[in-house]
Design an enzyme around this catalytic site. Structure first.
Site, mmCIF file in Angstrom:
data_model
loop_
_atom_site.group_PDB
_atom_site.id
_atom_site.type_symbol
_atom_site.label_atom_id
_atom_site.label_comp_id
_atom_site.label_asym_id
_atom_site.label_seq_id
_atom_site.Cartn_x
_atom_site.Cartn_y
_atom_site.Cartn_z
ATOM 1 N N TYR A 33 33.029 60.185 28.061
ATOM 2 C CA TYR A 33 33.736 60.568 29.284
ATOM 3 C C TYR A 33 32.756 61.034 30.343
ATOM 4 O O TYR A 33 31.579 61.284 30.060
ATOM 5 C CB TYR A 33 34.784 61.653 28.998
ATOM 6 N N ARG A 52 24.934 57.853 33.785
ATOM 7 C CA ARG A 52 25.039 58.544 32.474
ATOM 8 C C ARG A 52 26.131 57.900 31.628
ATOM 9 O O ARG A 52 25.989 57.775 30.413
ATOM 10 C CB ARG A 52 25.294 60.044 32.673
ATOM 11 N N ARG A 100 43.390 51.315 12.098
ATOM 12 C CA ARG A 100 42.413 52.346 11.734
ATOM 13 C C ARG A 100 41.455 51.861 10.639
ATOM 14 O O ARG A 100 41.876 51.525 9.535
ATOM 15 C CB ARG A 100 43.143 53.614 11.274
ATOM 16 N N HIS A 102 37.025 52.656 9.979
ATOM 17 C CA HIS A 102 35.898 53.339 10.618
ATOM 18 C C HIS A 102 34.945 52.397 11.352
ATOM 19 O O HIS A 102 34.494 52.693 12.442
ATOM 20 C CB HIS A 102 35.117 54.155 9.585
ATOM 21 N N LYS A 147 27.619 61.854 26.057
ATOM 22 C CA LYS A 147 28.783 62.625 26.530
ATOM 23 C C LYS A 147 30.035 62.116 25.821
ATOM 24 O O LYS A 147 30.888 61.428 26.397
ATOM 25 C CB LYS A 147 28.902 62.550 28.053
ATOM 26 N N GLU A 180 22.858 75.198 25.172
ATOM 27 C CA GLU A 180 23.622 75.079 26.425
ATOM 28 C C GLU A 180 24.978 75.741 26.219
ATOM 29 O O GLU A 180 25.289 76.229 25.136
ATOM 30 C CB GLU A 180 23.776 73.611 26.826
ATOM 31 N N LEU A 205 23.214 68.103 26.693
ATOM 32 C CA LEU A 205 23.634 67.078 27.643
ATOM 33 C C LEU A 205 22.727 67.148 28.871
ATOM 34 O O LEU A 205 22.428 68.247 29.361
ATOM 35 C CB LEU A 205 25.084 67.308 28.072
HETATM 36 N N1 PDD Z 1 31.074 69.360 31.097
HETATM 37 N N2 PDD Z 1 26.726 70.586 28.835
HETATM 38 C C1 PDD Z 1 27.934 70.268 28.320
HETATM 39 C C2 PDD Z 1 28.136 70.413 26.859
HETATM 40 C C3 PDD Z 1 28.954 69.811 29.161
HETATM 41 O O1 PDD Z 1 30.148 69.486 28.644
HETATM 42 C C4 PDD Z 1 28.716 69.717 30.557
HETATM 43 C C5 PDD Z 1 29.764 69.233 31.517
HETATM 44 C C6 PDD Z 1 27.455 70.060 31.048
HETATM 45 C C7 PDD Z 1 27.094 69.954 32.507
HETATM 46 O O2 PDD Z 1 26.980 68.610 32.914
HETATM 47 P P1 PDD Z 1 27.281 68.155 34.403
HETATM 48 O O3 PDD Z 1 26.419 68.981 35.283
HETATM 49 O O4 PDD Z 1 26.890 66.731 34.423
HETATM 50 O O5 PDD Z 1 28.746 68.377 34.669
HETATM 51 C C8 PDD Z 1 26.477 70.477 30.161
HETATM 52 C C9 PDD Z 1 32.159 68.815 31.877
HETATM 53 C C10 PDD Z 1 32.251 69.385 33.249
HETATM 54 C C11 PDD Z 1 33.438 68.955 31.068
HETATM 55 O O6 PDD Z 1 33.359 68.751 29.863
HETATM 56 O O7 PDD Z 1 34.497 69.231 31.636
#
Ligand code: PDD
Length: 290
Positions: A33, A52, A100, A102, A147, A180, A205
């Site tokens: 996403y 990304r 379903r 895997h 992501k 993070e 991320l």
């Molecule tokens: N999340 N680290 C994680 C684990 C994240 O889920 C996000 C963003 C970030 C920051 O990334 P960016 O600057 O590209 O938004 C770092 C989004 C906003 C979410 O899951 O809603």
């Protein structure tokens, strides 16, 4: 006003928008996403988000559901139909619908779902008061650079934060270094005024806002160190903040109930936020032609 979602090529009333029960995103979290900020009609850092997305899809061997130009047009059409000036565009691509099993299905087309949600322009309270952070163990897998929609450890972490009346949880690796936040990148400012954030790699991320802040900080003549920092170093920091596409720069005023700095949002965090706001203002309008 009618809220509209996008589901596999169709614009559907949000409350009726649905995917198949055997969507692999639903059954296996087999998808990725992006969240792009829509600020006064501007899609902030759209190209970087789509880059990304391309990388996340490539790492998981999921084909683009539509071409990149078509996706960009669909985002604009969704924004146009929803008529929100400021909000969050959510884009989700899964490997698609299949019985379903895997392993990858042979001939399934990737599924694309998008929504837009209105949000307030700048949540002043968060910026003026700062937020509380707790620290927790990082329970995630070894490819946090993708992501992926598999966010269970992040969900549990954010809930632990909420239970502690905090806004975010900073996850720590086995050696006590902060990786993070559950939905944001983590930053501190040293006593000498240097910005510190963990280097990119498979354990975090590569935040789009993080990259923009590094660029903006460079323009402002601030020193930035991409290195690991420990929970202990964070507790002693002059300032701390978090970054993401939803809230840009959010000052952190306490970590595990230890007050950071003087307990007020730091001046560098505030300056970065202001410069980031200028950067957003300079982005092209999403619905302008040419
Ligand atoms: N999340 N680290 C994680 C684990 C994240 O889920 C996000 C963003 C970030 C920051 O990334 P960016 O600057 O590209 O938004 C770092 C989004 C906003 C979410 O899951 O809603």
């Amino acid at each position: 006003m009618l809220r509209i979602a996008y589901v596999n090529g169709r614009y559907i009333e949000h409350r009726r928008a649905a995917v198949h029960v055997e969507d692999r995103g639903y059954q296996f979290a087999d998808g990725v996403y992006e969240v792009i900020h829509l600020f006064r009609g501007r899609l902030i850092d759209e190209a970087a988000h789509l880059d990304r997305l391309d990388r996340s899809l490539g790492e998981l061997d999921i084909a683009w559901p539509v071409s990149r130009p078509v996706l960009a047009l669909a985002i604009r059409e969704l924004v146009r139909r929803n008529r929100y000036a400021t909000g969050l565009v959510y884009i989700q691509v899964t490997r698609g619908v299949a019985p379903r099993d895997h392993k990858f299905p042979g001939d399934t087309r990737a599924a694309l779902v998008m929504t837009v949600r209105p949000i307030p322009e700048f949540p002043t309270e968060m910026r003026e008061e700062g937020v509380k952070v707790i620290t927790i163990d990082d329970l995630r897998w070894a490819r946090c650079d993708i992501k992926s929609v598999a966010l269970l450890p992040n969900v549990l972490g954010k809930q632990a934060a909420a239970a502690a009346e905090a806004y975010e949880a900073w996850m720590c690796d086995a050696d006590g270094f902060v990786t993070e936040g559950t939905s944001s990148n983590a930053w501190i400012v040293t006593l000498y005024g240097t910005l510190v954030t963990r280097p990119t790699g498979p354990d975090i991320l590569r935040g789009i806002t993080r990259q923009a802040i590094i660029r903006i900080a460079g323009d402002m003549g601030l020193a930035v160190e991409e290195r690991k920092f420990s929970r202990e170093e964070a507790l002693e920091a002059r300032e701390a903040f978090l970054s993401n596409s939803s809230h840009f720069v959010t000052p952190v005023t306490s970590i595990d109930d230890t007050v950071i700095g003087n307990g007020k949002p730091g001046s560098l965090s505030a300056a970065l936020h202001d410069r980031y706001a200028e950067f957003m203002e300079s982005a092209p309008h999403a619905l302008s032609r040419g």
